[in-house]
Design an enzyme around this catalytic site. Structure first.
Site, short mmCIF file in Angstrom:
data_model
loop_
_atom_site.label_atom_id
_atom_site.label_comp_id
_atom_site.label_asym_id
_atom_site.label_seq_id
_atom_site.Cartn_x
_atom_site.Cartn_y
_atom_site.Cartn_z
CD GLU A 1 5.47 17.87 11.14
OE1 GLU A 1 4.65 16.97 10.86
OE2 GLU A 1 6.15 18.47 10.28
NE ARG B 1 11.56 20.79 19.16
CZ ARG B 1 12.01 21.96 18.74
NH1 ARG B 1 11.96 23.01 19.54
NH2 ARG B 1 12.50 22.09 17.53
CD GLU C 1 14.23 22.13 14.28
OE1 GLU C 1 14.02 22.40 15.46
OE2 GLU C 1 13.35 21.79 13.48
CG ASN C 2 14.24 18.46 9.81
OD1 ASN C 2 13.88 17.67 10.66
ND2 ASN C 2 13.42 19.36 9.27
NE ARG D 1 16.08 19.71 16.29
CZ ARG D 1 16.02 19.74 17.62
NH1 ARG D 1 16.29 18.63 18.30
NH2 ARG D 1 15.70 20.84 18.27
#
Length: 649
Positions: free
Chosen positions: A79, A81, A112-113, A116
């Site tokens: 989101e 990007r 994913e979060n 990161r």
């Protein structure tokens, strides 16, 4: 444009064709500064890593069904990007197109979060909670394995969601560390709603003030203190000995055990500067007021009965509540109790006594400070003389033992390993009759010792170290001579103190507690021996489970209580019983910290009724008969906690 429902493919799509999957992305906050930097990078270099999207219409343009509401593609991952590409006005960006269930999409978005490190603790917690809601059969352990975290990590994050929004905002803004929130705020999440809202609003204000003043230098202990101070203001004392003066308006008059019937779910927490308690306080105003009223009515009835008994006696001993006594006389007075120090009861003949009442029972105090000091000095002087005489005799024996003995290498090695302190050298040197100077001058005194005395001191220190006799000067390991003298003096002066206290209680028309009998002492010793027999001999003390240690600690406290109430029973401690008590003392000191024989301990962390978890906790499940429980800091699932408690060895 058609996409296969199962085979993912990378397509170039317009950012206008997609939107975030509603309520899917656990991330709610986006750093505007970082987003601006990413926008500039995307404007120059494009989107280098494809985003992941869900195709809501994989069979074609609506496939003959109703028209889609909103965009065809929902963003699953990427989101940030997409936001940068939209801001940079890109025509197309790469996207991996697939068809997902909501559960699959949430898993990818969360992973994913997490990879990161893009989520706040609260966003992580909400993501885990949503995952569990979408997959009813999935456990916290399974979620932890999927995200490569520990089960405790997932559990602690979920526990944060018990907090109200005002506390969650502090964590989101970075003003409150999640571990501090878990330790100091979560325990109060179950108190009555009105009190909870007031508490967290006040705590939030305090934390903001602390951050404004100290910035990143705010310590977790300051957070703990802030919570404790506000919690004390909103609650009532349950134990008369733990009243916070200046805040609590009156002492509790009821039996503390009655508070178990209250549904306020107030946790045990440390009052810090307000008192030494780790007990619960009451957060239910109505229950506390009713309990006070019933206790007061009962006390008034007893007072009328006592007045009737004293009507023809011509007087009696004055009675006061603990709160009133402290207000009038301060904290300098100590009760006439063998646990608080011995005194000669004959010296107190004619001195003014007062009976102080409280939830823990009546205590007798002497209001004549001069007489009390004389009574204590008599015992202190006799103790000092007896101890000095016996230690001098022990010193003479050690000197005779080392005379003619060479200073051998093993002695030097023993001293290097044990490294006796200067205080230890001073005590041992004085026993040997050497001039060791005053406190603070020990090093100079050692240098002044003649060579023969210095050598003798080293030899005696080495022998005592080898025979494990140097630990007598350490805290919690009293010298056997001092223990012996104290036992003699308790047998000499204890009965007189006990009789004096009983006469005062009778004069105040208060029933004295029943006397401990030899049969009760024998029962206490038998209980302690049975608990010690269940201790595995082949397991190091540090590895013993709490379920084994707590029966020993409770039984040991019971024996100590009986001996404190009846010092004359110490005569029965000779031989095996004395060794049993020493062994039990060692185990009890290394186990859960308890103050009462009815205290319970958590099988996981070892917290007890007398020593709660830092920040506070309450019992999730507890077995009072066994003395074991599971606290709310160690578990959330009551059924699982009950099963763990049932299988505790």
């Amino acid at each position: 444009m058609k996409t296969a429902p199962d085979a993912p493919q990378v397509l170039y799509l317009s950012p206008a064709e997609m939107e975030p999957w509603p309520e899917l992305n656990p991330r709610r906050r986006f750093d505007e500064e970082k987003l601006t930097e990413l926008t500039e990078s995307v404007r120059q270099h494009g989107v280098l890593q494809p985003i992941v999207v869900h195709d809501r219409n994989p069979e074609g343009e609506h496939a003959g069904g109703p028209a889609l509401v909103g965009h065809r593609y929902w963003i699953v991952a990427g989101e940030t990007r997409w936001r940068a590409a939209t801001a940079a006005s890109l025509d197309q960006i790469p996207a991996v197109v697939r068809v997902f269930t909501e559960g699959e999409a949430l898993k990818i978005a969360l992973l994913e979060n997490l990879h990161r490190n893009a989520l706040s603790p609260i966003e992580e917690a909400r993501g885990f909670q949503r995952w569990l809601e979408l997959n009813p059969g999935v456990t916290q352990e399974a979620v932890a394995a999927e995200v490569n975290r520990s089960q405790a990590y997932v559990s602690n994050r979920l526990r944060l969601l018990r907090l109200p929004d005002v506390a969650l905002e502090l964590i989101e803004e970075g003003l409150l560390d999640p571990s501090a929130a878990r330790d100091y705020l979560v325990p109060f999440a179950q108190i009555p709603e009105e009190k909870r809202k007031k508490l967290f609003r006040a705590v939030a204000k305090r934390i903001r003030d602390l951050r404004e003043r100290w910035g990143d230098e705010v310590r977790t202990t300051q957070i703990r203190d802030a919570v404790a101070k506000e919690a004390v203001k909103l609650s009532h004392p349950v134990y008369a000995t733990e009243v916070v003066y200046g805040i609590d308006r009156e002492d509790p008059l009821f039996d503390p055990e009655l508070h178990q019937k209250c549904r306020c779910q107030g946790p045990r927490f440390n009052y810090l500067g307000y008192g030494p308690s780790n007990h619960a306080r009451c957060f239910d105003d109505a229950w506390w007021t009713a309990a006070q009223r019933e206790a007061r009515e009962a006390a008034e009835a007893r007072a009328k009965e006592a007045a009737a008994k004293l009507k023809d006696s011509g007087g009696g001993v004055r009675t006061m509540t603990y709160h009133a006594f402290v207000t009038e006389h301060g904290y300098s007075c100590t009760p006439i109790d063998t646990e608080r120090g011995l005194l000669d009861a004959e010296v107190l003949a004619g001195a003014e006594l007062v009976v102080v009442t409280g939830a823990s029972g009546p205590s007798v105090y002497c209001l004549d400070d001069a007489a009390e000091k004389r009574a204590r000095s008599v015992v202190t002087r006799e103790r000092n003389e007896m101890v000095a005489e016996r230690k001098a005799a022990r010193g003479r024996e050690d000197l005779a033992r080392v005379s003619g003995m060479a200073l051998e290498p093993w002695m030097l090695a023993e001293l290097l390993v044990s490294r006796p302190t200067t205080d230890t050298m001073m005590h041992v040197g004085r026993e040997l009759g050497f001039d060791m100077g005053k406190h603070g001058e020990i090093e100079a005194a050692i240098r002044r010792l003649p060579a023969d005395q210095l050598e003798a001191l080293y030899k005696v220190l080495a022998i005592r170290s080898k025979e494990k006799r140097l630990s007598f000067f350490a805290y919690g390991n009293p010298d056997p001579i001092e223990k012996e003298v104290d036992a003699i003096l308790r047998r000499k002066y204890g009965p007189g103190m006990k009789q004096l206290a009983r006469r005062a209680l009778e004069a105040a028309a208060i029933d004295a507690p029943p006397e401990e009998t030899p049969a009760e002492f024998a029962e206490a010793i038998a209980t302690l021996r049975a608990a010690m027999d269940r201790v595995p001999r082949d397991v190091p003390q540090a590895d013993l489970p709490i379920a084994v240690l707590i029966p020993v600690a409770r039984a040991y406290v019971r024996v100590e209580r009986v001996l404190g109430a009846a010092p004359e029973l110490e005569e029965q401690l000779a031989g095996d019983n004395e060794q049993l008590l020493e062994d039990a003392h060692s185990l009890a000191m290394g186990g859960p910290e308890i103050e009462d024989e009815t205290d319970c301990a958590c099988i996981h962390c070892g917290c007890t009724d007398s020593n709660a978890c830092d920040g506070g906790c309450s019992w999730l499940v507890v077995d009072r008969d066994r003395g074991l429980g599971v606290c709310t800091s160690c578990a959330e699932d009551e059924q699982a906690a009950a099963e763990a408690l049932a299988h505790a060895a």
